[in-house]
Design a protein around this motif. Structure first.
Motif, PDB file in Angstrom:
ATOM      1  N   LEU A 167       0.825  -1.186   0.083  1.00 13.80           N
ATOM      2  CA  LEU A 167      -0.181   0.070  -0.037  1.00 13.80           C
ATOM      3  C   LEU A 167       0.833   1.312   0.103  1.00 13.80           C
ATOM      4  O   LEU A 167       0.359   2.237  -0.226  1.00 13.80           O
ATOM      5  N   ASN A 168       2.332   1.172   0.127  1.00 18.25           N
ATOM      6  CA  ASN A 168       3.018   2.351   0.073  1.00 18.25           C
ATOM      7  C   ASN A 168       2.998   2.976  -1.114  1.00 18.25           C
ATOM      8  O   ASN A 168       3.307   3.926  -1.369  1.00 18.25           O
ATOM      9  N   HIS A 169       2.835   1.776  -2.329  1.00 19.38           N
ATOM     10  CA  HIS A 169       2.777   2.436  -3.762  1.00 19.38           C
ATOM     11  C   HIS A 169       1.327   3.143  -3.800  1.00 19.38           C
ATOM     12  O   HIS A 169       0.285   2.472  -3.602  1.00 19.38           O
ATOM     13  N   SER A 170       1.484   4.355  -4.359  1.00 16.69           N
ATOM     14  CA  SER A 170       0.357   5.185  -4.577  1.00 16.69           C
ATOM     15  C   SER A 170      -1.032   4.589  -5.510  1.00 16.69           C
ATOM     16  O   SER A 170      -2.129   4.857  -5.428  1.00 16.69           O
ATOM     17  N   PHE A 171      -0.416   3.855  -6.206  1.00 12.84           N
ATOM     18  CA  PHE A 171      -1.392   3.505  -7.177  1.00 12.84           C
ATOM     19  C   PHE A 171      -1.990   2.113  -7.001  1.00 12.84           C
ATOM     20  O   PHE A 171      -2.983   1.336  -7.541  1.00 12.84           O
ATOM     21  N   VAL A 172      -1.773   1.476  -5.581  1.00 12.09           N
ATOM     22  CA  VAL A 172      -2.403   0.320  -5.201  1.00 12.09           C
ATOM     23  C   VAL A 172      -3.447   0.789  -4.185  1.00 12.09           C
ATOM     24  O   VAL A 172      -3.207   1.544  -3.202  1.00 12.09           O
ATOM     25  N   LYS A 173      -4.686   0.001  -4.434  1.00  9.77           N
ATOM     26  CA  LYS A 173      -5.595   0.115  -3.388  1.00  9.77           C
ATOM     27  C   LYS A 173      -6.437  -1.142  -3.252  1.00  9.77           C
ATOM     28  O   LYS A 173      -6.390  -2.037  -3.787  1.00  9.77           O
ATOM     29  N   ILE A 174      -6.602  -1.182  -1.801  1.00 12.04           N
ATOM     30  CA  ILE A 174      -6.982  -2.601  -1.044  1.00 12.04           C
ATOM     31  C   ILE A 174      -8.227  -2.093  -0.365  1.00 12.04           C
ATOM     32  O   ILE A 174      -7.922  -1.420   0.843  1.00 12.04           O
ATOM     33  N   LYS A 175      -9.195  -2.475  -0.449  1.00  7.28           N
ATOM     34  CA  LYS A 175     -10.629  -2.032   0.152  1.00  7.28           C
ATOM     35  C   LYS A 175     -10.545  -3.016   1.426  1.00  7.28           C
ATOM     36  O   LYS A 175     -10.859  -2.561   2.747  1.00  7.28           O
ATOM     37  N   ASN A 176     -10.022  -4.181   1.775  1.00  9.53           N
ATOM     38  CA  ASN A 176     -10.276  -4.859   2.772  1.00  9.53           C
ATOM     39  C   ASN A 176      -8.854  -5.399   3.106  1.00  9.53           C
ATOM     40  O   ASN A 176      -8.610  -6.906   2.824  1.00  9.53           O
TER      41      ASN A 176
END
Length: 307
Positions: free
Chosen positions: A8-17
């Protein structure tokens, strides 16, 4: 720090759960490569959506629209008409699924008929592919090489054109790895002058990419039956269904590439995929997750992260 926080330190990565994803990842890592398979779309998933200049790349079908304008203008024009007619139905949420499938079948079948009628040779298509802006994502070669090294099956479900996929892979890898299996629309060429005379059946379009379109007795069928864990890669909402029919499925991490219309599609994609990669032209994250399975002797991700 957990691997999820690291990702998640990568700005392009999103994880809802994140907790759910970490639990899934822990199971996949613990079970190791021998219990893992990869399911992947090709166009705009293994291949880039944008090139280094920010220009949109082609997909396997659009090669026959863009690269034939000078040598087969009538083909290019016919395919563009079909795109304008049927393209709007692909992401239309106001129509039923049955109606959408009917439109997709018509689009693909009519397009394939046009291509066959144009009497393209295998050499013609190789030249189109060579000159086309269609590229594998950064780190895709390393990703596939690791899959080959660890003997992990990679099933490529593509509504595109399988011959073009093979040409792209051959150009980048020098071969088609034995662990890589392409389920797609293939052009058959006659023996006399190597002209395309038909496409394989059944037609694989954007709404039917899963094991139900695997025909005949495939050599890898028993292998994938013994592998309960899946890493799934796709760029379309329909791609989340590529694991349908995988009878012994236990754990699946679904990674989605959100390439365009980000604001309007974000919520839907975030709900559908475990990990969402926003405007990303790299396979860095899937490669990172795949490498973790080298540590399958460890029972938890904290141990892995402390290596």
């Amino acid at each position: 720090m957990s691997i999820i926080n690291d990702i998640l330190n990568h700005s392009f990565v999103k994880i809802k759960n994140p907790k759910i994803v970490e639990t899934k990842l822990q199971k996949i890592v613990k079970d190791g490569y021998e219990n893992l398979m990869i399911l992947a779309d090709f166009d705009y998933t293994l291949s880039k959506f944008k090139d280094k200049n920010g220009d949109e790349c082609l997909i396997t079908h659009s090669i026959f629209v863009k690269c034939t304008k000078e040598v087969r203008p009538e083909l290019s024009q016919k395919l563009e008409v079909l795109c304008k007619k049927y393209g709007p139905f692909e992401h239309n949420k106001e129509i039923s699924r049955d109606e959408k499938i009917s439109h997709m079948e018509n689009w693909w079948n009519f397009s394939h008929e046009c291509i066959v009628d144009s009497k393209l040779s295998h050499d013609d298509i190789e030249k189109f592919v060579k000159d086309a802006p269609l590229y594998l994502r950064d780190f895709a070669v390393e990703f596939i090489q690791l899959i080959e090294d660890k003997n992990v099956p990679l099933i490529v479900f593509s509504a595109g054109i399988g011959n073009v996929i093979e040409m792209i892979l051959q150009r980048n890898l020098g071969k088609i790895p034995s662990q890589l299996h392409i389920i797609s629309n293939f052009m058959n060429f006659n023996k006399k002058n190597n002209i395309c005379e038909l496409f394989t059946e059944p037609t694989i379009h954007s709404c039917c990419k899963n094991s139900t379109v695997i025909t005949g007795e495939q050599t890898y069928t028993n292998d994938i039956k013994s592998r309960p864990n899946i890493i799934l890669l796709g760029d379309s909402i329909e791609d989340v269904h590529m694991d349908i029919g995988m009878v012994n499925e236990s754990t699946a991490i679904k990674i989605g590439f959100l390439n365009h219309s980000i604001d309007s599609r974000f919520d839907e994609y975030s709900d559908a995929f475990d990990i969402l990669l926003i405007d990303c032209q790299s396979m860095e994250i899937p490669l990172q997750l795949l490498k973790l399975c080298q540590n399958s002797d460890f029972n938890n991700l904290d141990a892995i992260n402390n290596l």
